[in-house]
Design a protein around this motif. Structure first.
Motif, PDB file in Angstrom:
ATOM      1  N   ILE A  84     -18.576  15.474   0.925  1.00  0.00           N
ATOM      2  CA  ILE A  84     -19.529  16.598   0.316  1.00  0.00           C
ATOM      3  C   ILE A  84     -20.009  17.390   1.582  1.00  0.00           C
ATOM      4  CG2 ILE A  84     -21.531  17.254  -0.810  1.00  0.00           C
ATOM      5  CD1 ILE A  84     -21.425  14.730  -2.297  1.00  0.00           C
ATOM      6  N   GLY A  85     -20.576  16.986   2.584  1.00  0.00           N
ATOM      7  CA  GLY A  85     -21.140  17.727   3.757  1.00  0.00           C
ATOM      8  C   GLY A  85     -19.949  18.602   4.349  1.00  0.00           C
ATOM      9  N   LEU A  86     -18.709  17.859   4.425  1.00  0.00           N
ATOM     10  CA  LEU A  86     -17.636  18.710   5.109  1.00  0.00           C
ATOM     11  C   LEU A  86     -17.132  19.716   4.062  1.00  0.00           C
ATOM     12  CD1 LEU A  86     -15.270  15.917   6.490  1.00  0.00           C
ATOM     13  CD2 LEU A  86     -16.721  17.166   7.558  1.00  0.00           C
ATOM     14  N   GLY A  87     -17.069  19.588   2.729  1.00  0.00           N
ATOM     15  CA  GLY A  87     -16.784  20.354   1.907  1.00  0.00           C
ATOM     16  C   GLY A  87     -17.736  21.672   2.109  1.00  0.00           C
ATOM     17  N   LEU A  88     -18.767  21.348   2.230  1.00  0.00           N
ATOM     18  CA  LEU A  88     -19.841  22.633   2.377  1.00  0.00           C
ATOM     19  C   LEU A  88     -19.429  23.259   3.688  1.00  0.00           C
ATOM     20  CD1 LEU A  88     -23.038  20.870   1.083  1.00  0.00           C
ATOM     21  CD2 LEU A  88     -21.375  22.169  -0.248  1.00  0.00           C
ATOM     22  N   LEU A  89     -19.193  22.538   4.547  1.00  0.00           N
ATOM     23  CA  LEU A  89     -18.936  23.382   5.885  1.00  0.00           C
ATOM     24  C   LEU A  89     -17.789  23.998   5.672  1.00  0.00           C
ATOM     25  CD1 LEU A  89     -19.760  20.724   8.820  1.00  0.00           C
ATOM     26  CD2 LEU A  89     -21.024  22.769   8.070  1.00  0.00           C
ATOM     27  N   TYR A  90     -16.684  23.448   5.156  1.00  0.00           N
ATOM     28  CA  TYR A  90     -15.233  24.274   4.884  1.00  0.00           C
ATOM     29  C   TYR A  90     -15.712  25.429   4.187  1.00  0.00           C
ATOM     30  CZ  TYR A  90     -10.763  25.370   3.617  1.00  0.00           C
ATOM     31  OH  TYR A  90      -9.545  25.936   3.496  1.00  0.00           O
ATOM     32  N   MET A  91     -16.439  25.357   3.142  1.00  0.00           N
ATOM     33  CA  MET A  91     -16.630  26.486   2.235  1.00  0.00           C
ATOM     34  C   MET A  91     -17.423  27.645   3.050  1.00  0.00           C
ATOM     35  SD  MET A  91     -18.951  26.075  -0.965  1.00  0.00           S
ATOM     36  CE  MET A  91     -18.050  25.326  -2.556  1.00  0.00           C
ATOM     37  N   THR A  92     -18.383  27.373   4.105  1.00  0.00           N
ATOM     38  CA  THR A  92     -18.727  28.551   4.782  1.00  0.00           C
ATOM     39  C   THR A  92     -17.988  28.920   5.956  1.00  0.00           C
ATOM     40  OG1 THR A  92     -20.036  26.600   5.770  1.00  0.00           O
ATOM     41  CG2 THR A  92     -21.296  28.367   4.106  1.00  0.00           C
ATOM     42  N   THR A  93     -17.145  27.981   6.471  1.00  0.00           N
ATOM     43  CA  THR A  93     -16.455  28.310   7.735  1.00  0.00           C
ATOM     44  C   THR A  93     -14.788  28.570   7.604  1.00  0.00           C
ATOM     45  OG1 THR A  93     -16.051  26.141   8.393  1.00  0.00           O
ATOM     46  CG2 THR A  93     -18.046  27.426   9.067  1.00  0.00           C
ATOM     47  N   GLY A  94     -14.362  27.778   6.394  1.00  0.00           N
ATOM     48  CA  GLY A  94     -12.847  27.812   6.425  1.00  0.00           C
ATOM     49  C   GLY A  94     -11.965  27.219   7.353  1.00  0.00           C
TER      50      GLY A  94
ATOM     51  N   VAL B  86     -25.287  25.596   5.098  1.00  0.00           N
ATOM     52  CA  VAL B  86     -24.940  24.568   6.180  1.00  0.00           C
ATOM     53  C   VAL B  86     -26.093  23.665   6.330  1.00  0.00           C
ATOM     54  CG1 VAL B  86     -24.816  25.042   8.659  1.00  0.00           C
ATOM     55  CG2 VAL B  86     -23.586  26.671   7.301  1.00  0.00           C
ATOM     56  N   GLN B  87     -27.485  24.150   6.060  1.00  0.00           N
ATOM     57  CA  GLN B  87     -28.241  23.224   6.085  1.00  0.00           C
ATOM     58  C   GLN B  87     -28.129  22.101   5.081  1.00  0.00           C
ATOM     59  OE1 GLN B  87     -31.802  25.280   5.204  1.00  0.00           O
ATOM     60  NE2 GLN B  87     -32.019  26.597   7.056  1.00  0.00           N
TER      61      GLN B  87
ATOM     62  N   ILE C 150     -24.176  15.059   5.698  1.00  0.00           N
ATOM     63  CA  ILE C 150     -23.480  14.408   6.870  1.00  0.00           C
ATOM     64  C   ILE C 150     -24.538  13.284   7.490  1.00  0.00           C
ATOM     65  CG2 ILE C 150     -22.290  14.833   9.235  1.00  0.00           C
ATOM     66  CD1 ILE C 150     -21.326  17.329   8.065  1.00  0.00           C
ATOM     67  N   VAL C 151     -25.505  13.852   7.799  1.00  0.00           N
ATOM     68  CA  VAL C 151     -26.582  12.836   8.533  1.00  0.00           C
ATOM     69  C   VAL C 151     -26.806  11.785   7.602  1.00  0.00           C
ATOM     70  CG1 VAL C 151     -28.820  12.720   9.572  1.00  0.00           C
ATOM     71  CG2 VAL C 151     -27.734  14.573  10.075  1.00  0.00           C
ATOM     72  N   VAL C 152     -27.002  11.908   6.368  1.00  0.00           N
ATOM     73  CA  VAL C 152     -27.313  10.821   5.222  1.00  0.00           C
ATOM     74  C   VAL C 152     -26.176   9.766   5.308  1.00  0.00           C
ATOM     75  CG1 VAL C 152     -28.051  10.144   3.099  1.00  0.00           C
ATOM     76  CG2 VAL C 152     -29.162  11.794   4.243  1.00  0.00           C
ATOM     77  N   GLY C 153     -25.097  10.448   5.132  1.00  0.00           N
ATOM     78  CA  GLY C 153     -23.752   9.630   4.866  1.00  0.00           C
ATOM     79  C   GLY C 153     -23.360   8.962   6.159  1.00  0.00           C
ATOM     80  N   MET C 154     -23.262   9.405   7.327  1.00  0.00           N
ATOM     81  CA  MET C 154     -22.982   8.605   8.431  1.00  0.00           C
ATOM     82  C   MET C 154     -24.334   7.738   8.769  1.00  0.00           C
ATOM     83  SD  MET C 154     -20.453   8.611  10.098  1.00  0.00           S
ATOM     84  CE  MET C 154     -18.747   9.229   9.421  1.00  0.00           C
ATOM     85  N   GLY C 155     -25.472   8.224   8.363  1.00  0.00           N
ATOM     86  CA  GLY C 155     -26.876   7.243   8.647  1.00  0.00           C
ATOM     87  C   GLY C 155     -26.613   5.976   7.706  1.00  0.00           C
ATOM     88  N   LEU C 156     -25.926   6.230   6.721  1.00  0.00           N
ATOM     89  CA  LEU C 156     -25.654   4.842   5.845  1.00  0.00           C
ATOM     90  C   LEU C 156     -24.884   4.000   6.501  1.00  0.00           C
ATOM     91  CD1 LEU C 156     -25.297   5.866   2.081  1.00  0.00           C
ATOM     92  CD2 LEU C 156     -26.199   4.029   2.809  1.00  0.00           C
TER      93      LEU C 156
ATOM     94  N   PHE D  83     -21.386  15.489  15.517  1.00  0.00           N
ATOM     95  CA  PHE D  83     -21.786  16.518  14.599  1.00  0.00           C
ATOM     96  C   PHE D  83     -23.159  17.169  15.009  1.00  0.00           C
ATOM     97  CE2 PHE D  83     -18.497  14.906  11.996  1.00  0.00           C
ATOM     98  CZ  PHE D  83     -18.038  15.969  11.197  1.00  0.00           C
ATOM     99  N   MET D  84     -24.099  16.547  15.453  1.00  0.00           N
ATOM    100  CA  MET D  84     -25.427  16.972  15.569  1.00  0.00           C
ATOM    101  C   MET D  84     -25.167  18.081  16.930  1.00  0.00           C
ATOM    102  SD  MET D  84     -27.838  13.814  15.177  1.00  0.00           S
ATOM    103  CE  MET D  84     -29.271  14.177  13.790  1.00  0.00           C
ATOM    104  N   PHE D  85     -24.425  17.675  17.814  1.00  0.00           N
ATOM    105  CA  PHE D  85     -24.569  18.414  18.858  1.00  0.00           C
ATOM    106  C   PHE D  85     -23.360  19.295  19.292  1.00  0.00           C
ATOM    107  CE2 PHE D  85     -27.444  15.100  19.687  1.00  0.00           C
ATOM    108  CZ  PHE D  85     -28.689  15.755  20.089  1.00  0.00           C
TER     109      PHE D  85
END
Lengths: 146, 509, 185, 146
Positions: B192-202, B222-223, B229-235, B276-278
């Motif tokens: 989902i996080g990637l989808g949102l990023l793709y949506m704003t950046t292409g 983006v937020q 992404i953080v929650v997903g990878m945090g899991l 991702f964070m940095f």
């Protein structure tokens, strides 16, 4: 399901048609929707249908499980091997241009054909293998008892 | 470089290193199944992971100066195609993962024989290689969606590897199921996080993403992407409080699997988090600073204390070490949240040091279980005296887990404390030391069981066969060695941390 | 206009199906509804121009996965016990997640916006490249098998992993009979 | 009327979110292991819808170039095509989804064979008893399953 004559006749007719359709989807993916994955699923469905109607033993005679397991691995090897081939020809991994440097787009066609075949083989194998594995498990109670 | 380029120069072996890193284990796994021979399976797996380790070392040597290698898969330049991008951080983590795999396999040869039915051995080694492939792929790739694909390769194989412990304890099955549910939710959140990023950046290329996010400003999509992404990878990384799958999975998995997972799986997820964070979201992304201070710090402190506290009250050594892993992940996240070069290098170096330490400890437990049948303390009584080398290895690793000076664990904690002082957070520095005290308690309990209680009278335990013992001793030796020689570990970690803090600038074309 | 209407009807049916899955305890019905959900979403994918995806979703979601789930309930149980747990915690988790997502939608480009970043960056290059470099009419195929062919290799590896994973859990690897004889199980 | 435009342009997303959250709710709130998997599928399918809707361009059509009788592609610049990249990503994701589903179902079958139930509550109960037995023989420990 030995007494279902109609089912058995219809299945025999259908299985051939389904397999034919699977080949169509496999090799026509460049022009219309579909490709290796969908073809693999459809191909597997033919065997699963056969297994459901004629029984698992019959299906395993037609398509023995050791062969299924070899196919599962073979497909990935075809796909990954295509990449290795392009690498050995001095190109990057999975750069299909390697297969015909004069006409890169022809090379692309060959590459796409090869990898889609790999996908198809693995998916057929995996779906049939999963079906065999599930069908071989003893049920907790007979169908009649439900 | 496009495929249509007629003046193509033939590439050498060295140019292909990034892809070979992942493709060698990827091809070996189906090869094992295709051949279908149990004895060859181990040999192929061994060769493949040793090759991966050599490649990782060669690449680290190339990028240790802070440069990076970019490999265009399929000959398509990014962002059109998928790119492999190796910098100091990824090479360092690749070396850890492939190194642990190489050292676990000889150990697995004996341990798997006693824990897993023979008919599954071929499948075990294939799945092990797939897990390795997935972890390496997650780290090597420079494409965000490709991370997801390889994450799933490693996850699916991990679920099965954990479930293979069912021969000894059926709870392995439910542990694997829980892990599957949590892991899939995590992976879907990531998507989902990637989808949102793709949506704003292409775009999906990590370097390209970074460029395009940098000029977005305060974008709420983006937020949200960052959060998912953080929650997903945090899991996946068992970040407190998303760690519930971990204790059971580690406790009931076969020893070799626990060793490998404990040392690598959560580390690869933390690598992706760092990436991702940095590299994607630059540290200047205001929302991120806020999240780090308000969410990461409290939760990592909580992990350090709560998980250590629970670890103290365990009666099963494997389970105790699992809880200690959750606490150690807290240290790594704390280092990230410090947001300075020292803190990041502490996290990165702890990633590797803790990987080696935990691998040695889990190996030791596995060797003892071989004789005692279970990892419960009362079955391990006095085994340290009966198995002198195994016991010694566990002592060395245990000291490193506490962070006693002269061990690898000390280095990472020391740098972490330094980082806290750099930020002027002396309370946190004290917290780090206090939570180490909890580690002293649970590690002491282990020593007590292994040495200070009398072994059962009919105990016939001896040190395990050499293929199990040597990997353990190598790792224990590494725990000490890297406590003195920090040139390789801390040196690489510093280069990696500086590369990360340079943010998107460090990843630019 | 017609398209919007079709979309709305499809959505209504999708939501109803999903809610029915929440409520119903008969697993057979649940599995069938999940197949229905997949078919409906395949229809939705067609209206969104994703024919390849629709084809796959129909074959996988409505076909294979329904067959596997039916197989599973035949091997396990056919009804679900009434849940006695309180639904508060899951409910809060879901509401919070949903709220974050809705927050995220606020800055999203509108649906179907031809000037959305996703339509302007990279995507046009695929459309041109598929003609120029690859010469394949189905652009999805050229991206799938060539531009992002490595993802597809990964995908094949995932399928392979699942396949041997199921074998490891349920049956073990079968070898040809004559080899089996030397094998001591 | 800017609000109305905004609502129409985003209504789809919100509906996807409703579907996603229904799926997620089934996963976390329902105790039946098979039903959890159905919920997971609904959750994932809703995410796929979100992706596919990113690719949609108003007035666009499926990204397949028409082919004439000789097999040549007809490239007409006036036709708008939808963005094919999300389709590719979702094809991969669907395949990953079915792989996960089949693995989960295989696990469920094994769990049923061992525990004779596929209800989470019953399984937890059995496991609590198992850990209680462990605690009795090996001394008390903290934090059962969590």
């Amino acid at each position: 399901m030995h007494h279902h004559l109609i089912l058995r006749v219809v299945t025999k007719m259908l299985v051939g048609a389904i397999i034919l359709f699977a080949f169509y989807v496999q090799f026509h993916g460049d022009f219309s929707p579909g490709g290796g994955f969908q073809a693999g699923v459809i191909m597997a469905v033919a065997f699963i249908l056969y297994g459901i109607v004629f029984g698992l033993n019959k299906a395993e005679q037609v398509f023995p499980s050791w062969l299924v397991h070899k196919l599962v691995a073979l497909g990935v090897l075809i796909y990954a091997g295509t990449g290795v081939a392009s690498m050995l020809l001095g190109y990057n991994y999975l750069d299909y241009g390697a297969f015909n440097p004069q006409h890169p787009s022809h090379g692309q066609h060959w590459g796409i054909l090869a990898v889609e075949l790999g996908v198809g083989v693995t998916v057929t194998g995996v779906m049939v293998a999963i079906y065999y594995a599930f069908a071989n498990r003893p049920p907790p109670m007979k169908d009649e008892d439900w | 470089m496009s495929a249509a380029d007629p003046h193509y120069v033939a590439k050498t072996f060295m140019d292909h290193l990034p892809i070979l890193q992942v493709v060698i284990p990827l091809i070996s796994a189906p090869l094992i199944i295709f051949i279908g021979n149990r004895k060859l399976a181990w040999i192929i797996a061994m060769i493949a992971s040793a090759a991966a380790f050599v490649i990782a070392c060669l690449m680290l040597a190339q990028v240790k100066d802070g440069s990076f290698i970019s490999y265009h898969i399929g000959g398509w330049a990014p962002p059109l195609g998928i790119e492999y991008r190796i910098d100091a951080l990824s090479a360092f983590v690749l070396m850890l993962i492939s190194g642990i795999a190489t050292i676990v396999l000889p150990y697995a040869y004996t341990s798997v024989k006693s824990e897993i039915p023979k008919r599954l051995h071929t499948l075990f080694y294939a799945l092990f290689l797939l897990c390795l492939t997935g972890l390496l792929g997650m780290v090597a790739t420079g494409d965000a969606f490709n991370v997801f694909v390889f994450l799933e390769i490693s996850s699916l194989s991990t679920y099965v590897l954990v479930a293979m412990g069912a021969g000894k304890d059926t709870r392995a099955l439910t542990a694997a199921y829980d892990y599957l549910i949590m892991g899939t939710i995590g992976a879907t959140f990531f998507v989902i996080g990637l989808g949102l990023l793709y949506m704003t950046t292409g775009t999906l290329n990590i370097a390209d993403l970074a460029d395009r996010i940098a000029n977005q400003g305060a974008n709420r999509t983006v937020q949200a992407a960052f959060t998912f992404i953080v929650v997903g990878m945090g899991l996946k990384a068992a970040m407190y409080p998303l760690h519930h799958w971990l204790p059971n999975a580690y406790t009931y998995a076969p020893s070799a699997v626990t060793t490998f997972l404990g040392a690598t799986a959560t580390k690869a997820a933390i690598y992706v988090l760092l990436r991702f964070m940095f590299s994607v979201f630059s540290p200047g992304f205001h929302f991120e600073d806020w999240t780090l201070y308000l969410i990461f710090i409290p939760f990592s402190l909580l992990a350090m204390f709560a998980a250590s506290f629970v670890a103290v009250f365990q009666t099963n050594l494997k389970r105790m070490l699992a809880f200690s892993s959750i606490a150690q992940i807290g240290y790594m996240l704390l280092g990230i949240a410090m947001l300075n070069a020292t803190g990041l290098s502490a996290s990165i170096v702890h990633l590797v040091n803790h990987g080696m330490t935990k691998a040695a400890l889990f190996m030791g437990v596995g060797a003892m279980v071989l004789y005692s049948g279970s990892a419960f303390f009362d079955n391990l009584n006095g085994l340290g005296r009966k198995m002198p080398f195994t016991g010694a290895a566990m002592v060395a690793a245990g000291l490193s887990l506490i962070g006693v000076p002269g061990t690898a664990g000390f280095i990472s904690k020391w740098v972490l404390v330094q980082a806290a002082f750099e930020n002027g957070w002396w309370i946190i520095a004290i917290a780090i030391m206090l939570s180490s005290l909890l580690a002293v308690i649970y590690v002491w309990r282990m020593f007590e069981v292994l040495y200070l209680t009398a072994p059962a009278e009919d105990c016939t335990a001896t040190d395990p066969p050499l293929p199990m013992l040597i990997p353990m001793l190598i790792l224990a030796f590494a725990c000490i060695w890297f406590g003195f020689d920090t040139e390789l570990t801390l040196g690489s970690a510093r280069v990696a941390a500086e590369g990360l803090l340079a943010g998107s600038a460090g990843m630019a074309h | 206009m017609i398209e919007t209407l079709i979309n709305i009807v499809l959505f209504a049916m999708l939501v109803l199906t999903a809610l029915a899955v929440v409520r119903i305890n008969q697993l057979f019905a649940v599995v069938m509804l999940s197949g229905v959900f997949s078919l409906l979403s395949a229809l939705l994918f067609v209206t969104l121009d994703a024919v390849d995806v629709a084809f796959t979703e129909a074959a996988v979601g409505a076909g294979i996965s329904t067959v596997l789930m039916l197989g599973t309930i035949a091997l396990t149980a056919r009804t679900q016990k009434k849940s006695t747990r309180s639904g508060m915690v899951p409910f809060i988790v879901v509401v919070v997640t949903g709220a974050v997502l809705v927050y995220g939608t606020l800055d999203m480009p509108g649906f179907g916006d031809p000037n959305a970043p996703a339509s302007l960056h990279v995507a046009p290059e695929y459309m041109i490249g598929s003609i120029k470099d690859i010469d394949v009419p189905n652009v999805v195929t050229s991206i799938l098998a060539s531009y992002r062919g490595y993802d597809t290799l990964g995908e094949t590896a995932v399928v392979f992993t699942a396949g041997i994973g199921v074998l490891a859990l349920l049956s073990g690897l079968t070898r040809r009979r004559r080899e089996d004889e030397e094998e001591d199980v | 009327m800017i609000y109305l435009d905004f609502i129409i342009g985003h209504l789809n997303y919100w509906l996807f979110i409703v579907l996603m959250m229904t799926g997620l709710y089934i996963v976390v709130a329902r105790g039946n292991l098979v039903k959890k998997i159905v919920g997971l599928n609904i959750f994932q399918t809703a995410v796929f819808m979100l992706y596919i809707s990113i690719g949609k361009v108003t007035g666009g059509t499926a990204p397949i170039y028409p082919v004439d009788n000789q097999g040549h592609m007809q490239v007409d610049p006036s036709i708008i095509y939808s963005n094919p990249l999300p389709h590719v990503l979702i094809l991969t994701a669907i395949v990953v989804g079915i792989a996960t589903t089949s693995l989960a179902l295989a696990l469920i079958i094994r769990i049923r064979e061992v525990y004779d139930t596929i209800e989470e509550e019953d399984i937890l109960e059995i496991e609590r008893k198992l850990s209680a037995a462990d605690n009795k023989t090996h001394g008390p420990a903290m934090g059962g399953r969590a």
